[in-house]
Design a protein around this motif. Structure first.
Motif, PDB file in Angstrom:
ATOM      1  N   ASP A   1      21.543 -48.210 -46.347  1.00  0.00           N
ATOM      2  CA  ASP A   1      20.236 -48.536 -46.930  1.00  0.00           C
ATOM      3  C   ASP A   1      20.098 -49.880 -47.234  1.00  0.00           C
ATOM      4  O   ASP A   1      18.999 -50.556 -47.155  1.00  0.00           O
ATOM      5  CB  ASP A   1      20.068 -47.558 -48.374  1.00  0.00           C
TER       6      ASP A   1
ATOM      7  N   ARG B   1      19.485 -51.830 -44.073  1.00  0.00           N
ATOM      8  CA  ARG B   1      18.086 -51.629 -43.560  1.00  0.00           C
ATOM      9  C   ARG B   1      17.354 -52.639 -44.548  1.00  0.00           C
ATOM     10  O   ARG B   1      16.067 -53.159 -44.078  1.00  0.00           O
ATOM     11  CB  ARG B   1      17.742 -50.209 -44.048  1.00  0.00           C
ATOM     12  N   PHE B   2      17.520 -52.570 -45.934  1.00  0.00           N
ATOM     13  CA  PHE B   2      16.865 -53.500 -46.810  1.00  0.00           C
ATOM     14  C   PHE B   2      16.850 -54.853 -46.516  1.00  0.00           C
ATOM     15  O   PHE B   2      16.057 -55.775 -46.282  1.00  0.00           O
ATOM     16  CB  PHE B   2      17.237 -53.136 -48.205  1.00  0.00           C
TER      17      PHE B   2
ATOM     18  N   LEU C   1      14.735 -55.606 -43.391  1.00  0.00           N
ATOM     19  CA  LEU C   1      13.270 -55.398 -43.800  1.00  0.00           C
ATOM     20  C   LEU C   1      13.035 -56.835 -44.558  1.00  0.00           C
ATOM     21  O   LEU C   1      12.005 -57.428 -44.458  1.00  0.00           O
ATOM     22  CB  LEU C   1      12.853 -54.330 -44.741  1.00  0.00           C
ATOM     23  N   GLU C   2      13.828 -57.079 -45.239  1.00  0.00           N
ATOM     24  CA  GLU C   2      13.677 -58.455 -46.246  1.00  0.00           C
ATOM     25  C   GLU C   2      13.521 -59.688 -45.333  1.00  0.00           C
ATOM     26  O   GLU C   2      12.663 -60.713 -45.603  1.00  0.00           O
ATOM     27  CB  GLU C   2      14.928 -58.690 -47.311  1.00  0.00           C
TER      28      GLU C   2
ATOM     29  N   ARG D   1      12.617 -59.525 -41.933  1.00  0.00           N
ATOM     30  CA  ARG D   1      11.455 -59.592 -41.344  1.00  0.00           C
ATOM     31  C   ARG D   1      10.289 -60.032 -42.172  1.00  0.00           C
ATOM     32  O   ARG D   1       9.287 -60.692 -41.673  1.00  0.00           O
ATOM     33  CB  ARG D   1      10.990 -58.056 -40.842  1.00  0.00           C
ATOM     34  N   MET D   2      10.182 -59.501 -43.506  1.00  0.00           N
ATOM     35  CA  MET D   2       9.200 -59.867 -44.268  1.00  0.00           C
ATOM     36  C   MET D   2       9.017 -61.289 -44.757  1.00  0.00           C
ATOM     37  O   MET D   2       7.872 -61.788 -44.748  1.00  0.00           O
ATOM     38  CB  MET D   2       9.433 -59.115 -45.458  1.00  0.00           C
TER      39      MET D   2
END
Length: 100
Positions: free
Chosen positions: A35, A38-39, A42-43, A45-46
């Motif tokens: 997790d 993944r975070f 995602l961070e 990509r953001m």
């Protein structure tokens, strides 16, 4: 008073409980790590998306500024030509030549 020794079956049963507990803890730690990864993805990509939006906004602003300056220049040029034509008193040249 002496405590009776644990039988092999009791020892095995306790070890099975401990192994089950450790397995559960390892699974939980593994899931938390997954997790977390993944975070992090995602961070990242953001952040990349925010930079893209910022860059697009800057480009759009530059284009609109250039377009605004071009429109103002055209309007001022037309206004200047109209003022000069009226001050000089000469009629403006015909836009389409006429045949007689």
């Amino acid at each position: 008073m002496k405590m009776p020794r644990k039988t092999d079956g009791e020892k095995i049963h306790e070890l099975e409980k401990l192994v089950a507990t450790l397995s559960e803890r390892i699974d939980t730690a593994r899931n938390e790590m997954i997790d977390g990864e993944r975070f992090a993805v995602l961070e990242e990509r953001m952040k990349s998306l925010q930079e893209s939006v910022s860059n697009a906004s800057t480009k759009r602003s530059a284009v609109l500024t250039g377009l605004g300056i071009a429109i103002v220049t055209v309007i001022l040029t037309l206004l200047g030509n109209w003022i000069l034509a009226h001050l000089s008193g000469s009629p403006p040249p015909p836009s389409v030549p006429t045949r007689n």
